[in-house]
Enzyme design. Structure first.
Site, PDB file in Angstrom:
ATOM      1  N   ARG A  86      -0.216  12.713  -7.608  1.00 40.23           N
ATOM      2  CA  ARG A  86      -0.354  11.864  -8.808  1.00 40.23           C
ATOM      3  C   ARG A  86      -1.072  12.544  -9.961  1.00 40.23           C
ATOM      4  O   ARG A  86      -1.356  11.920 -10.963  1.00 40.23           O
ATOM      5  CB  ARG A  86      -1.072  10.559  -8.455  1.00 40.23           C
ATOM      6  CG  ARG A  86      -0.169   9.576  -7.769  1.00 40.23           C
ATOM      7  CD  ARG A  86      -0.742   8.192  -7.822  1.00 40.23           C
ATOM      8  NE  ARG A  86      -0.417   7.500  -9.057  1.00 40.23           N
ATOM      9  CZ  ARG A  86      -1.056   6.429  -9.485  1.00 40.23           C
ATOM     10  NH1 ARG A  86      -2.070   5.951  -8.819  1.00 40.23           N
ATOM     11  NH2 ARG A  86      -0.706   5.844 -10.609  1.00 40.23           N
ATOM     12  N   ALA A 103       0.242   4.881   1.568  1.00 41.12           N
ATOM     13  CA  ALA A 103       0.257   5.573   0.273  1.00 41.12           C
ATOM     14  C   ALA A 103      -0.605   4.826  -0.751  1.00 41.12           C
ATOM     15  O   ALA A 103      -1.325   5.435  -1.538  1.00 41.12           O
ATOM     16  CB  ALA A 103       1.684   5.714  -0.242  1.00 41.12           C
ATOM     17  N   HIS A 110      -3.478  -1.190  -1.354  1.00 38.76           N
ATOM     18  CA  HIS A 110      -4.532  -1.355  -2.363  1.00 38.76           C
ATOM     19  C   HIS A 110      -5.543  -2.394  -1.880  1.00 38.76           C
ATOM     20  O   HIS A 110      -6.745  -2.200  -1.954  1.00 38.76           O
ATOM     21  CB  HIS A 110      -3.963  -1.845  -3.698  1.00 38.76           C
ATOM     22  CG  HIS A 110      -2.865  -0.996  -4.250  1.00 38.76           C
ATOM     23  ND1 HIS A 110      -1.822  -1.511  -4.962  1.00 38.76           N
ATOM     24  CD2 HIS A 110      -2.650   0.341  -4.185  1.00 38.76           C
ATOM     25  CE1 HIS A 110      -1.018  -0.535  -5.329  1.00 38.76           C
ATOM     26  NE2 HIS A 110      -1.494   0.597  -4.864  1.00 38.76           N
ATOM     27  N   CYS A 118       4.667   3.289   0.729  1.00 38.44           N
ATOM     28  CA  CYS A 118       4.183   2.554   1.899  1.00 38.44           C
ATOM     29  C   CYS A 118       2.726   2.119   1.718  1.00 38.44           C
ATOM     30  O   CYS A 118       2.042   2.550   0.790  1.00 38.44           O
ATOM     31  CB  CYS A 118       4.361   3.383   3.163  1.00 38.44           C
ATOM     32  SG  CYS A 118       3.275   4.820   3.263  1.00 38.44           S
TER      33      CYS A 118
HETATM   34  S1  SF4 Z   1       4.403   8.189   4.958  1.00 35.58           S
HETATM   35 FE1  SF4 Z   1       3.542   7.948   7.046  1.00 35.58          FE
HETATM   36  S2  SF4 Z   1       2.453   6.017   6.919  1.00 35.58           S
HETATM   37 FE2  SF4 Z   1       3.856   6.004   5.176  1.00 35.58          FE
HETATM   38  S3  SF4 Z   1       5.776   5.013   5.908  1.00 35.58           S
HETATM   39 FE3  SF4 Z   1       5.980   7.225   6.256  1.00 35.58          FE
HETATM   40  S4  SF4 Z   1       5.311   7.511   8.400  1.00 35.58           S
HETATM   41 FE4  SF4 Z   1       4.502   5.537   7.717  1.00 35.58          FE
END
Ligand code: SF4
Length: 544
Positions: free
Chosen positions: A95, A64, A193, A61
């Site tokens: 990572r 992330a 990014h 996502c």
């Molecule tokens: S990890 Fe958190 S921010 Fe990323 S898609 Fe899932 S709920 Fe959304």
């Protein structure tokens, strides 16, 4: 290894044959049989496009990409995830970014900071809880800076992380800044990014103007994340050659390095996708030119070091750099020959990242292995086809969703002599601000697949049975249960470093072990006649 593989066009048909027609049409545009024509012209590939609902994707996502990839490797900024605990916990040190805690020992990478939103905040708002979290982190650690990352629920309930950051910056007297990097915000981690690049540039770069260390040959390395100690290998080489590394974005980095980055004379871009925005903005504001480099593989490392040295137009620096490369290449060659004798002719596919699937092909070439297929999780068309296609990329609603910073020349800090040097070198044939992309360096008739799905991964293994599959943790065990060794190229499993000269030898050894291990022949794959389910169980006598 199999003797007769279906060609790329047939494989593409097989991979999409069972899809509904609309999906098959879209996936068809995201898969191409490569063909390299004059001028490095390659077929167009659809990239940076939303994954169809229902597809199991490799992608991560936006949060992330922002918090995990770009800011994660910086040791002395407290990174607070504003959201439910899962977002912070599952993005915590996954990572294998390494760091040198330095003489001050300030290293928050080992902690997972979160505002830990619960149902109550989802209903009544979480800004107060976030303020409390920022205060608590400050009281406990007294960091130089605190950053706040938005997750999906934060965007949905409308918390203003930037207002909280401004308030806490004033109250605490340290740098506090936020990222609107809600997980759903973009097509993939790539949006994260871009958001991270913008905010680091806006809130940190340029805050410290003091030129420390060596006055000449000052460089920044952009898009290197110190997985498994890669940056340590590169840093040592820079020192030996005589370059002064001002900042890395962001492997083994500190807040202070970012703040001082504008004092460098050259930016080198390694992972083009994740960081080219910083390079572009630094050139506009400060006049620092950028070049594309690659420290994955022995030959690529030597090429990049020599290109860096040529930029500085210093005969001594160039001679020393060339001598070091020659010495290191000779040592690597002995090991390369030893391992390539065992890996020669074996095959590999790589589906990972936004540059790694390209960079690692260099190492497989050195191992004399054949790249059958490759693709990225979060790349854009320019990462496949080269920056020459930038003017033809359509700006869609998802791209418009990410802020484009308006950057202007800093009249006080802009160094015109750097752009003059760029012009002069360009006239002599030196290339700046360019990335030729992955496809021009791949064989004609290899298969390029953007955002490969779990289904396509299994199908591709059935069809082509590569000797090694490179991907990430989400795919690893599915692939290995099919009897194919999977090398994780996000975090290297437990291996590395794999960059620079010594790293290349580590990689040769690890791939030889995987490709030649007899254990894979003992694993029953789904296409084999006797499936695990139908095999007669061998029970202990007492249980029989
Ligand atoms: S990890 Fe958190 S921010 Fe990323 S898609 Fe899932 S709920 Fe959304």
């Amino acid at each position: 290894m199999i003797e007769h593989r279906p060609d790329a066009a047939t494989a593409k048909q097989e991979l999409t044959a069972k899809y509904p027609s609309k999906l098959a049409k879209k996936r068809g545009q995201q898969m191409v049989a490569n063909k390299v024509e004059d001028g490095n012209v390659v077929p167009e590939v659809l990239a940076n496009s939303r994954t169809a609902p229902g597809i199991i994707t490799q992608r991560g996502c936006t949060y992330a990409g922002c918090k995990g990839v770009i800011l994660g490797p910086t040791r002395d900024i407290v990174n607070i995830t504003h959201g439910p605990i899962g977002c912070g916990f599952y993005s915590w040190l996954t990572r294998r970014n390494m760091t040198d805690p330095g003489p001050d020992g300030e290293n928050y990478m080992l902690y997972s900071f979160s505002s830990d939103l619960h149902e109550n905040e989802i209903v009544f708002g979480g800004e107060k809880k976030l303020e409390a979290a920022v205060r608590e982190a400050n009281e406990l650690f007294h960091p130089k800076a605190i950053s706040i990352f938005s997750t999906c629920p934060v965007g949905l309930i409308g918390d203003d992380v930037h207002a909280v950051a401004r308030k806490m910056k004033e109250e605490l007297g340290i740098n506090v800044f936020g990222f609107s990097c809600e997980g759903y915000k973009g097509v993939s981690q790539s949006a994260g990014h871009h958001i991270a690049n913008n905010q680091v540039f806006k809130h940190i770069v340029g805050l410290d103007d003091q030129v420390r260390g060596q006055k000449k040959f000052r460089v920044n390395l952009l898009g290197e994340y110190n997985i498994g100690g890669d940056a340590f290998e590169i840093e040592e080489l820079f020192k030996r050659c005589g370059f002064e590394l001002v900042a890395t974005f962001s492997g083994n980095s500190t807040y202070g390095q970012f703040a001082n980055a504008q004092t460098a004379d050259l930016n080198m871009v390694m992972c083009h996708r994740s960081i080219n925005y910083v390079a572009e903005m630094m050139e506009k504001k400060y006049g620092i030119p950028w070049i594309k480099v690659n420290f994955v593989s022995a030959n690529a490392t030597a090429k990049s070091l020599i290109k860096m040295a040529e930029y500085f137009e210093d005969a001594e620096l160039l001679a020393r750099t060339k001598a070091i490369c020659e010495e290191e290449l000779a040592k690597v060659e002995v090991m390369r020959k030893k391992y390539a004798a065992r890996t020669h002719g074996k095959s590999v596919v790589l589906f990972v990242g936004g540059s790694r699937a390209h960079h690692y092909q260099e190492l497989f070439k050195e191992l004399e292995m054949k790249v059958l297929a490759a693709g990225y999780e979060f790349a854009h068309r320019d990462d496949y086809e080269g920056r020459k296609v930038l003017p033809t990329i359509k700006v869609d609603a998802d791209s418009r969703n990410i802020e484009e910073l308006h950057v202007e020349k800093d009249e006080a800090l802009y160094r015109a002599y750097l752009s003059e040097r760029k012009e002069r070198l360009e006239a002599e044939g030196y290339t700046f601000s360019d990335y030729a992309g992955m496809m021009p360096e791949m064989d004609t008739d290899s298969l390029v697949i953007d955002d490969i799905s779990s289904y396509e991964t299994e199908k591709l293994i059935e069809l082509w049975k590569p000797d090694v599959f490179c991907a990430g943790i989400k795919e690893k065990f599915v692939i290995q249960k099919m009897g194919i060794p999977c090398k994780q190229l996000h975090n290297y499993d437990v291996g590395g470093p794999y960059n620079a000269f010594r790293g290349a030898v580590n990689f040769y050894r690890d791939i030889d072990r995987m490709a030649n291990s007899p254990v894979w022949k003992l694993t029953l794959a789904s296409w084999q006649e006797e499936s695990v389910e139908s095999a007669s169980p061998v029970l202990e006598p007492a249980l029989a």
